[in-house]
Write a protein that holds these residues in place. Sequence first.
Motif, PDB file in Angstrom:
ATOM      1  N   ASP A  38      93.752  75.669 -12.902  1.00  9.68           N
ATOM      2  CA  ASP A  38      95.072  75.318 -12.074  1.00  9.68           C
ATOM      3  C   ASP A  38      94.959  75.834 -10.723  1.00  9.68           C
ATOM      4  O   ASP A  38      95.459  75.266  -9.550  1.00  9.68           O
ATOM      5  CB  ASP A  38      96.235  75.849 -12.747  1.00  9.68           C
ATOM      6  CG  ASP A  38      96.777  75.069 -14.047  1.00  9.68           C
ATOM      7  OD1 ASP A  38      96.548  73.963 -13.753  1.00  9.68           O
ATOM      8  OD2 ASP A  38      97.280  75.291 -14.796  1.00  9.68           O
ATOM      9  N   VAL A  39      94.498  77.127 -10.400  1.00  9.13           N
ATOM     10  CA  VAL A  39      94.109  77.710  -9.241  1.00  9.13           C
ATOM     11  C   VAL A  39      93.371  76.941  -8.433  1.00  9.13           C
ATOM     12  O   VAL A  39      93.795  76.710  -7.356  1.00  9.13           O
ATOM     13  CB  VAL A  39      93.662  79.143  -9.256  1.00  9.13           C
ATOM     14  CG1 VAL A  39      93.342  79.818  -8.055  1.00  9.13           C
ATOM     15  CG2 VAL A  39      94.691  80.103  -9.916  1.00  9.13           C
ATOM     16  N   ASP A  40      92.543  76.196  -8.855  1.00  7.09           N
ATOM     17  CA  ASP A  40      91.463  75.387  -8.131  1.00  7.09           C
ATOM     18  C   ASP A  40      92.218  74.105  -7.487  1.00  7.09           C
ATOM     19  O   ASP A  40      92.144  73.877  -6.591  1.00  7.09           O
ATOM     20  CB  ASP A  40      90.053  75.129  -8.804  1.00  7.09           C
ATOM     21  CG  ASP A  40      89.106  76.179  -9.014  1.00  7.09           C
ATOM     22  OD1 ASP A  40      89.433  77.306  -8.232  1.00  7.09           O
ATOM     23  OD2 ASP A  40      88.216  76.196  -9.578  1.00  7.09           O
ATOM     24  N   LEU A  41      92.817  73.724  -8.535  1.00  9.61           N
ATOM     25  CA  LEU A  41      93.776  72.480  -8.071  1.00  9.61           C
ATOM     26  C   LEU A  41      94.578  72.746  -6.926  1.00  9.61           C
ATOM     27  O   LEU A  41      94.877  72.172  -5.944  1.00  9.61           O
ATOM     28  CB  LEU A  41      94.477  71.891  -9.402  1.00  9.61           C
ATOM     29  CG  LEU A  41      95.499  70.694  -9.181  1.00  9.61           C
ATOM     30  CD1 LEU A  41      94.564  69.513  -8.368  1.00  9.61           C
ATOM     31  CD2 LEU A  41      96.066  70.253 -10.254  1.00  9.61           C
ATOM     32  N   ILE A  42      95.409  73.776  -7.186  1.00 10.26           N
ATOM     33  CA  ILE A  42      96.418  74.062  -5.949  1.00 10.26           C
ATOM     34  C   ILE A  42      95.629  74.450  -4.734  1.00 10.26           C
ATOM     35  O   ILE A  42      96.182  74.090  -3.685  1.00 10.26           O
ATOM     36  CB  ILE A  42      97.213  75.455  -6.674  1.00 10.26           C
ATOM     37  CG1 ILE A  42      98.109  74.980  -7.626  1.00 10.26           C
ATOM     38  CG2 ILE A  42      98.075  75.983  -5.293  1.00 10.26           C
ATOM     39  CD1 ILE A  42      99.009  76.188  -8.330  1.00 10.26           C
ATOM     40  N   ASP A  43      94.398  75.190  -4.668  1.00 17.67           N
ATOM     41  CA  ASP A  43      93.759  75.367  -3.739  1.00 17.67           C
ATOM     42  C   ASP A  43      93.391  74.060  -2.891  1.00 17.67           C
ATOM     43  O   ASP A  43      93.484  73.965  -1.770  1.00 17.67           O
ATOM     44  CB  ASP A  43      92.729  76.112  -3.702  1.00 17.67           C
ATOM     45  CG  ASP A  43      92.931  77.701  -4.168  1.00 17.67           C
ATOM     46  OD1 ASP A  43      93.730  78.067  -3.916  1.00 17.67           O
ATOM     47  OD2 ASP A  43      91.845  78.595  -4.677  1.00 17.67           O
ATOM     48  N   ALA A  44      92.998  73.220  -3.546  1.00 15.67           N
ATOM     49  CA  ALA A  44      92.746  71.738  -3.240  1.00 15.67           C
ATOM     50  C   ALA A  44      93.725  71.251  -2.669  1.00 15.67           C
ATOM     51  O   ALA A  44      93.640  70.345  -1.469  1.00 15.67           O
ATOM     52  CB  ALA A  44      91.823  70.837  -4.317  1.00 15.67           C
TER      53      ALA A  44
END
Length: 89
Positions: A38-44
């Motif tokens: 989820d953190v990677d998705l939000i960063d993207a």
Amino acid sequence: MKHIVTVQDAVTAFADFMEPTDAELDAIEQEMPLILADVDLIDAQIITLDRLPNELDTRRIRRARNRVLSERRALANRTADVTLPGGAA
């Protein structure tokens, strides 16, 4: 004149009970791959907030979204085998 008394003793009296239990820490550990996905998705998604997403950004978001879905599926499959205490279904 009224005296102002601190309520620190009343607030911190339950501090020991406010710590997460071992079961809660285990649940967080089990969900950590999903949290990181989820953190990677939000960063993207944050990267594309101030500009139009290019092809690389679009692929990055799509890969991150697919990873989140994969981790959700894996978590659901891991927790499906766990029985609830007390015989609850």
